[in-house]
Design an enzyme around this catalytic site. Structure first.
Site, mmCIF file in Angstrom:
data_model
loop_
_atom_site.group_PDB
_atom_site.id
_atom_site.type_symbol
_atom_site.label_atom_id
_atom_site.label_comp_id
_atom_site.label_asym_id
_atom_site.label_seq_id
_atom_site.Cartn_x
_atom_site.Cartn_y
_atom_site.Cartn_z
ATOM 1 N N ARG A 97 0.731 -1.141 0.174
ATOM 2 C CA ARG A 97 -0.097 0.268 -0.292
ATOM 3 C C ARG A 97 0.411 1.401 -0.072
ATOM 4 O O ARG A 97 1.823 1.282 1.023
ATOM 5 C CB ARG A 97 -0.984 0.017 1.333
ATOM 6 C CG ARG A 97 -1.942 -0.956 2.178
ATOM 7 C CD ARG A 97 -2.815 -0.914 2.243
ATOM 8 N NE ARG A 97 -2.397 -0.270 3.547
ATOM 9 C CZ ARG A 97 -3.274 -0.080 4.104
ATOM 10 N NH1 ARG A 97 -4.378 0.628 4.079
ATOM 11 N NH2 ARG A 97 -3.133 0.784 5.685
ATOM 12 N N THR A 101 -1.507 7.409 0.119
ATOM 13 C CA THR A 101 -2.962 7.089 -0.326
ATOM 14 C C THR A 101 -3.783 5.230 -0.048
ATOM 15 O O THR A 101 -4.777 5.911 -0.460
ATOM 16 C CB THR A 101 -3.215 6.568 -1.858
ATOM 17 O OG1 THR A 101 -2.446 5.735 -2.369
ATOM 18 C CG2 THR A 101 -2.177 8.495 -1.924
ATOM 19 N N ASP A 194 0.538 -1.766 12.395
ATOM 20 C CA ASP A 194 0.799 -2.941 11.745
ATOM 21 C C ASP A 194 1.838 -4.163 11.970
ATOM 22 O O ASP A 194 2.519 -4.144 12.072
ATOM 23 C CB ASP A 194 2.314 -1.999 10.842
ATOM 24 C CG ASP A 194 2.573 -2.592 9.748
ATOM 25 O OD1 ASP A 194 2.948 -3.194 9.252
ATOM 26 O OD2 ASP A 194 2.568 -1.121 9.029
ATOM 27 N N ASP A 197 5.014 -5.324 10.363
ATOM 28 C CA ASP A 197 5.832 -4.245 11.715
ATOM 29 C C ASP A 197 6.094 -4.901 12.180
ATOM 30 O O ASP A 197 7.042 -5.006 13.006
ATOM 31 C CB ASP A 197 5.851 -3.001 11.506
ATOM 32 C CG ASP A 197 6.408 -1.918 9.903
ATOM 33 O OD1 ASP A 197 6.432 -2.525 9.756
ATOM 34 O OD2 ASP A 197 6.274 -0.528 10.492
HETATM 35 C C1 PRP Z 1 -0.692 -4.493 4.411
HETATM 36 C C2 PRP Z 1 -1.791 -5.856 4.487
HETATM 37 C C3 PRP Z 1 -2.148 -6.029 3.676
HETATM 38 C C4 PRP Z 1 -2.834 -4.434 3.447
HETATM 39 C C5 PRP Z 1 -4.565 -4.290 3.426
HETATM 40 O O1 PRP Z 1 0.152 -4.125 3.960
HETATM 41 O O2 PRP Z 1 -0.643 -6.376 5.354
HETATM 42 O O3 PRP Z 1 -2.108 -5.873 2.584
HETATM 43 O O4 PRP Z 1 -1.862 -3.674 3.928
HETATM 44 O O5 PRP Z 1 -4.853 -3.250 3.388
HETATM 45 P P1 PRP Z 1 -5.746 -2.446 3.000
HETATM 46 O O6 PRP Z 1 -6.633 -4.017 2.600
HETATM 47 O O7 PRP Z 1 -6.323 -1.311 2.596
HETATM 48 O O8 PRP Z 1 -5.176 -3.410 1.145
HETATM 49 P P2 PRP Z 1 1.331 -3.823 3.236
HETATM 50 O O9 PRP Z 1 1.565 -2.708 2.478
HETATM 51 O O10 PRP Z 1 1.055 -2.171 4.547
HETATM 52 O O11 PRP Z 1 2.335 -3.934 3.111
HETATM 53 P P3 PRP Z 1 3.055 -5.037 4.436
HETATM 54 O O12 PRP Z 1 2.845 -6.889 4.042
HETATM 55 O O13 PRP Z 1 5.518 -4.833 4.300
HETATM 56 O O14 PRP Z 1 3.381 -4.167 6.003
HETATM 57 N N1 URA Z 2 -1.835 -2.958 7.399
HETATM 58 C C1 URA Z 2 -2.085 -2.991 8.418
HETATM 59 O O1 URA Z 2 -0.752 -3.837 8.737
HETATM 60 N N2 URA Z 2 -2.642 -3.219 9.530
HETATM 61 C C2 URA Z 2 -3.793 -1.850 9.466
HETATM 62 O O2 URA Z 2 -5.087 -1.675 10.301
HETATM 63 C C3 URA Z 2 -4.025 -1.782 7.882
HETATM 64 C C4 URA Z 2 -3.182 -2.207 7.154
#
Ligand code: PRP
Ligand code: URA
Length: 202
Positions: A97, A101, A194, A197
């Protein structure tokens, strides 16, 4: 999903004072429960088994399976699924993401060939569902229809759950909890922060 075990592990994940070691422990245990629940929804067939002393009826998984983790956080669920379905193929999609945005962007994909009959998309967090719907559309572009696609995750926002259910059958979605809202940064509230993280300690 609703059980004391699910709630116990989820409570560690939600707690902001849980450190990375404990977070991974709770995540790995919850992933096993998720996996049992999600794979139980796949087609099964009745079989007859010879026990050492007689005949019993039983069930076998009646499909070949791909798990499709959405990297990065989806990676945290893969080992649990392979523990239960060791011969599952593992596809990869790297979707991130945008931090401002919250729009998802695809960086990489690699799918096994031939394509297995059913797919479980793995991602612990379903917030807006933008990332999950992008993964569903990738699968549909490869020829899958909605009936062949499942999703397993830890926490969904109600709006993300509803949105994903417009793309795959609602009963194909397995999550440990559905939370009410997203905040202005599109994080799930109360959620757990997160996931990637906290799991990877970044
Ligand atoms: C997070 C999570 C999902 C996404 C969810 O990933 O693991 O993939 O956000 O959000 P959405 O339903 O609004 O698309 P992120 O892109 O933050 O990457 P990460 O897995 O590296 O933490
Ligand atoms: N990704 C995460 O890891 N946590 C949230 O709450 C939304 C997106």
């Amino acid at each position: 999903m609703n059980s004391h075990s699910t709630e116990r592990f989820l409570s560690y994940l939600r707690d902001k004072n849980t450190d990375a070691v404990r977070f991974r422990w709770a995540s790995d245990n919850l992933a096993r429960l998720l996996c049992i629940e999600a794979t139980g929804k796949l087609p099964h067939r009745e079989i007859e088994i010879e026990t050492p002393v007689g005949t019993a009826s039983g069930q076998r998984l009646d499909t070949d399976l791909m798990v499709l983790p959405i990297y990065r956080a989806g990676q945290s669920l893969v080992q649990a699924f392979l523990g239960v379905v060791p011969d599952a193929a593992v596809g990869s999609v790297l979707i991130q993401r945008n931090e401002e945005t919250a729009q998802p962007k695809l960086y990489y994909k690699k799918l096994p060939h031939p394509l297995p009959k059913h797919v479980i998309i793995l991602d612990p967090m379903l917030a807006t569902a933008g990332s999950a719907v992008m993964a569903v559309n990738i699968l549909k572009d490869e020829g899958y229809d909605a009936e062949q696609i499942y999703f397993a995750g830890v926490v969904a926002a109600q709006q993300g759950f509803n949105r994903l259910a417009e793309h795959i059958p609602e009963d194909h979605i397995t999550v440990a909890a559905i939370d009410p809202v997203l905040n202005e940064k599109k994080y799930i509230v109360p959620g757990l922060g997160d996931y990637g993280d906290r799991y990877f300690g970044t």
